[in-house]
Scaffold this motif. Structure first.
Motif, short mmCIF file in Angstrom:
data_model
loop_
_atom_site.label_atom_id
_atom_site.label_comp_id
_atom_site.label_asym_id
_atom_site.label_seq_id
_atom_site.Cartn_x
_atom_site.Cartn_y
_atom_site.Cartn_z
N PHE A 92 0.83 -1.21 0.00
CA PHE A 92 0.00 0.00 0.00
C PHE A 92 0.87 1.26 0.00
O PHE A 92 0.61 2.20 -0.75
N ASP A 93 1.89 1.26 0.84
CA ASP A 93 2.78 2.43 0.90
C ASP A 93 3.48 2.65 -0.43
O ASP A 93 3.66 3.80 -0.88
N ALA A 94 3.88 1.57 -1.10
CA ALA A 94 4.52 1.69 -2.41
C ALA A 94 3.53 2.24 -3.43
O ALA A 94 3.91 3.05 -4.29
N MET A 95 2.29 1.82 -3.33
CA MET A 95 1.27 2.35 -4.23
C MET A 95 1.06 3.85 -4.00
O MET A 95 0.94 4.64 -4.95
N MET A 96 1.03 4.25 -2.74
CA MET A 96 0.88 5.67 -2.42
C MET A 96 2.03 6.48 -3.02
O MET A 96 1.81 7.55 -3.61
N ALA A 97 3.24 5.97 -2.90
CA ALA A 97 4.40 6.69 -3.42
C ALA A 97 4.33 6.82 -4.93
O ALA A 97 4.62 7.89 -5.49
N GLU A 98 3.91 5.76 -5.62
CA GLU A 98 3.82 5.81 -7.07
C GLU A 98 2.69 6.74 -7.51
O GLU A 98 2.85 7.49 -8.49
N ALA A 99 1.57 6.72 -6.79
CA ALA A 99 0.47 7.63 -7.13
C ALA A 99 0.91 9.08 -6.99
O ALA A 99 0.63 9.92 -7.86
N LYS A 100 1.62 9.38 -5.91
CA LYS A 100 2.11 10.75 -5.71
C LYS A 100 3.06 11.16 -6.83
O LYS A 100 3.02 12.28 -7.34
N ARG A 101 3.93 10.22 -7.23
CA ARG A 101 4.88 10.52 -8.30
C ARG A 101 4.16 10.87 -9.59
O ARG A 101 4.61 11.74 -10.35
N LEU A 102 3.03 10.22 -9.81
CA LEU A 102 2.26 10.45 -11.04
C LEU A 102 1.27 11.60 -10.91
O LEU A 102 0.55 11.91 -11.86
N GLY A 103 1.23 12.23 -9.74
CA GLY A 103 0.32 13.36 -9.55
C GLY A 103 -1.11 12.96 -9.25
O GLY A 103 -2.03 13.76 -9.45
N LEU A 104 -1.31 11.74 -8.77
CA LEU A 104 -2.65 11.25 -8.47
C LEU A 104 -2.92 11.30 -6.97
O LEU A 104 -2.08 10.88 -6.16
N LYS A 105 -4.09 11.81 -6.59
CA LYS A 105 -4.55 11.73 -5.21
C LYS A 105 -5.13 10.33 -4.97
O LYS A 105 -5.55 9.65 -5.92
N VAL A 106 -5.17 9.90 -3.71
CA VAL A 106 -5.68 8.58 -3.37
C VAL A 106 -6.79 8.71 -2.33
O VAL A 106 -6.56 9.25 -1.23
N ILE A 107 -7.97 8.24 -2.70
CA ILE A 107 -9.14 8.19 -1.81
C ILE A 107 -9.42 6.72 -1.51
O ILE A 107 -9.41 5.89 -2.42
N ILE A 108 -9.67 6.40 -0.25
CA ILE A 108 -9.97 5.01 0.09
C ILE A 108 -11.35 4.91 0.73
O ILE A 108 -11.84 5.86 1.34
N ASP A 109 -11.96 3.75 0.57
CA ASP A 109 -13.26 3.49 1.18
C ASP A 109 -13.12 3.42 2.70
O ASP A 109 -12.12 2.93 3.23
N GLN A 110 -14.13 3.92 3.39
CA GLN A 110 -14.26 3.69 4.83
C GLN A 110 -15.65 3.12 5.07
O GLN A 110 -16.66 3.80 4.85
N VAL A 111 -15.68 1.87 5.52
CA VAL A 111 -16.94 1.17 5.74
C VAL A 111 -17.13 1.07 7.24
O VAL A 111 -16.76 0.08 7.88
N ILE A 112 -17.70 2.11 7.84
CA ILE A 112 -17.71 2.20 9.29
C ILE A 112 -19.10 2.12 9.91
O ILE A 112 -19.21 2.18 11.13
N SER A 113 -20.13 1.95 9.12
CA SER A 113 -21.46 1.79 9.72
C SER A 113 -21.58 0.41 10.36
O SER A 113 -22.38 0.21 11.27
N HIS A 114 -20.77 -0.54 9.87
CA HIS A 114 -20.83 -1.91 10.35
C HIS A 114 -19.45 -2.55 10.20
O HIS A 114 -18.59 -2.02 9.51
N THR A 115 -19.25 -3.68 10.85
CA THR A 115 -18.02 -4.46 10.68
C THR A 115 -18.41 -5.88 10.26
O THR A 115 -19.58 -6.21 10.11
N SER A 116 -17.41 -6.70 10.11
CA SER A 116 -17.64 -8.14 9.98
C SER A 116 -17.93 -8.73 11.35
O SER A 116 -17.49 -8.19 12.39
N ASP A 117 -18.66 -9.84 11.37
CA ASP A 117 -18.86 -10.52 12.66
C ASP A 117 -17.58 -11.21 13.12
O ASP A 117 -17.51 -11.74 14.24
N GLN A 118 -16.53 -11.17 12.27
CA GLN A 118 -15.22 -11.70 12.65
C GLN A 118 -14.29 -10.62 13.20
O GLN A 118 -13.14 -10.92 13.55
N HIS A 119 -14.78 -9.38 13.28
CA HIS A 119 -13.97 -8.32 13.87
C HIS A 119 -13.79 -8.58 15.36
O HIS A 119 -14.74 -8.99 16.04
N PRO A 120 -12.60 -8.37 15.91
CA PRO A 120 -12.39 -8.59 17.36
C PRO A 120 -13.37 -7.81 18.23
O PRO A 120 -13.73 -8.29 19.32
N TRP A 121 -13.80 -6.62 17.78
CA TRP A 121 -14.78 -5.87 18.58
C TRP A 121 -16.07 -6.66 18.75
O TRP A 121 -16.62 -6.73 19.85
#
Length: 553
Positions: A92-121
């Motif tokens: 992921f960090d390598a992808m971020m570095a390459e995106a920055k080199r190419l002038g691309l911003k990076v937006i990631i999904d945040q799925v926070i209304s729910h989790t998996s039932d396998q989440h430790p919480w």
């Protein structure tokens, strides 16, 4: 040789998101480098130069977090790590570095209304009614007859409640039973979610796409939803013809007033980092625009939102005008992100075409229209190739929603099939192994390498149109005003400073003429890619599925 993308006319870097073009990457289906038939982060790195060559400003990555993959990653079991099927945090960090080199911003999904039932919480929460995380999820007692606490329904079908034999209570799930809803009324839950957001901010991400952003809070009193007869503005997964979810008015299971204060907390965190952004997904039926207005007003909540308004089957002047004008009327100081396709809906080429032979023309015109609208725009991987929806057999389906409602609804896998890179190569260059979803033969002929060879391809049109858009300030964040028509054509102006542009689009299959109203005179016709309309003495003439862009005097 692909020309470098045109430079934007945007002057304020902090507002890079305003009028930005965002390219959605569905990691499972973009590029596989490990040979397991599933796309991965190294594959995204490999293809980032291609994305940059389109002339977009940012990429949006669908979930890549640790997950049992019951809902293709929208069931997260660790918010702060990469699922091994996609790679590692180092990738992921390598992808971020390459995106920055190419002038691309990076937006990631945040799925926070729910989790998996396998989440430790959740694993801790379900152990008892008095553990430290006992109220991190929405738990409720059964009614005296053993039935669910209320009538709330799941988006994915059936009740929104699942009985847990350990706690001997029901827990709430707006989606799959394996996706329990977090209890945002608990401040500790909010803090934990924001800590996860901070983890990615510290890794340099430029923004977040907030999945189901109006689902965070529920009514504390657990009141029943009243019945609702869906109207023409209802859209999205709650289509009542296949799912009873749309038969309720969802007054109490989502879009609660407490969400406003949490979004302010989210924004306050982002404001500690320069040049970050948020885009919220609002699925609220006919109330969506009111919700968008509440979530984007005042400059202290979300930067922008998108709804399902343009993700339906209607590609007509009256519908597009209604959607845009409704937004302008109801959302006074917010910002919108428009899209015709994403990972949840049938690809728009298949929704909009009437005859197979017009597919390329519709794909090109749709891009021309989208690029001229006021707002940011989001492109979904493969739409720049004019990919149609894949017709899959039941045994090939992986989408739990599609499997649940087959054959009335074929699900979302048809828009999630692998990206096609090389026409003559096995699996179209996506993978060396059998992919997780089939590569349709129809898609093979539309592969990137085949379209790179033609200046008349849909891919060439996307690149040229985005380059045109970037060179006109009015198209980035200028004003927009519709002109009166007989609804046979879509007519509007975009203006900023001394630049005033006229757009006339014919979305019909026959030629159209349009007479400019008094006070409007064409100074020159601009060479907007793919448009062949003409203007003479106040008369605009357009061929079928055509348009014109002109500078007004």
């Amino acid at each position: 040789m692909t020309k470098p993308p045109a430079k934007s006319t945007r002057s304020n870097s902090a507002d890079w998101w305003r009028g930005a073009v965002i390219y959605q990457v569905y990691p499972r289906s973009f590029q596989d480098t490990s040979g397991d038939g599933i796309g991965d982060i190294k594959g995204i790195i490999q293809r980032l130069p291609y994305i940059a060559s389109l002339g977009v400003d940012a990429i949006w990555l669908s979930p890549f977090f640790t997950s049992p993959q019951a809902d293709m990653g929208y069931d997260v079991s660790d918010y702060c790590d990469v699922d091994p099927m996609f790679g590692t945090l180092a990738d992921f960090d390598a992808m971020m570095a390459e995106a920055k080199r190419l002038g691309l911003k990076v937006i990631i999904d945040q799925v926070i209304s729910h989790t998996s039932d396998q989440h430790p919480w959740f694993k801790e929460s379900r152990t008892s009614r008095d553990n430290p995380k006992a109220d991190w999820y929405v738990w409720a007692a059964a009614k005296p007859d053993g039935t669910a606490p209320n009538n709330w329904l799941s988006v994915f079908g059936g009740p929104a409640w699942e009985w847990d034999g350990i706690r001997k209570q029901y827990y709430m799930h707006n989606f799959l039973a394996s996706q329990p809803d977090l209890n945002f009324h608990n401040r500790a839950v909010q803090d934990a979610v924001l800590d996860a957001v901070k983890f990615w901010l510290d890794r340099g991400v430029d923004g977040f796409r907030l999945d189901t952003v109006n689902y965070y809070f529920h009514d504390k009193e657990l009141r029943d939803n009243p019945p609702h007869v869906p109207d023409s503005e209802d859209a999205g997964l709650d289509a009542p013809d296949v799912n009873p979810y749309g038969m309720q008015s969802h007054l109490y299971d989502k879009t609660q007033p407490e969400n406003i204060e949490f979004l302010k907390r989210f924004r306050a965190l982002l404001d500690q980092y320069p040049d970050r952004t948020t885009v919220g997904e609002v699925g609220d039926g006919a109330r969506s625009l009111k919700t968008v207005a509440a979530y984007t007003s005042g400059g202290d909540k979300l930067h922008m939102c998108y709804t399902f308004d343009l993700l339906g089957p209607d590609f007509t002047p009256s519908h597009i005008r209604h959607c845009v004008e409704s937004f302008q009327r109801q959302v006074r100081d917010g910002w919108v992100c428009w899209a015709f396709s994403n990972h949840d809906v049938t690809r728009h080429v298949s929704r909009f075409v009437q005859q197979p032979q017009e597919r390329d023309a519709v794909a090109k015109l749709a891009m021309s229209v989208l690029s001229a609208l006021r707002g940011s725009i989001c492109l979904y991987q493969g739409e720049e190739l004019g990919l149609p929806e894949a017709d899959l057999a039941f045994e090939d389906l992986r989408d739990p929603y599609g499997i649940r409602f087959w054959p009335a609804f074929k699900g979302r896998d048809g828009c999630r099939t692998p990206m096609v890179w090389e026409k003559g190569k096995k699996q179209a260059g996506f993978s060396s192994a059998k992919p997780w979803l089939p590569v349709p033969a129809e898609h093979q002929a539309l592969a990137v390498d085949a379209q790179e060879k033609s200046s008349q391809s849909v891919l060439a049109h996307y690149r040229a149109t985005l380059a045109f858009r970037k060179t006109h300030p009015a198209l980035i964040d200028g004003d927009m005003e519709f002109l009166a028509t007989n609804e046979d054509v879509l007519v509007f102006t975009r203006s900023k400073g001394d630049e005033r542009l006229l757009f006339v689009f014919n979305l019909r299959r026959g030629p159209q003429e349009f007479t400019l109203p008094k006070g409007h005179a064409v100074k020159e016709v601009l060479a907007m890619p793919g448009l062949t309309g003409t203007a003479a003495e106040g008369e605009i003439r357009l061929g079928p599925l055509d348009g014109i862009c002109a500078r007004l005097s």
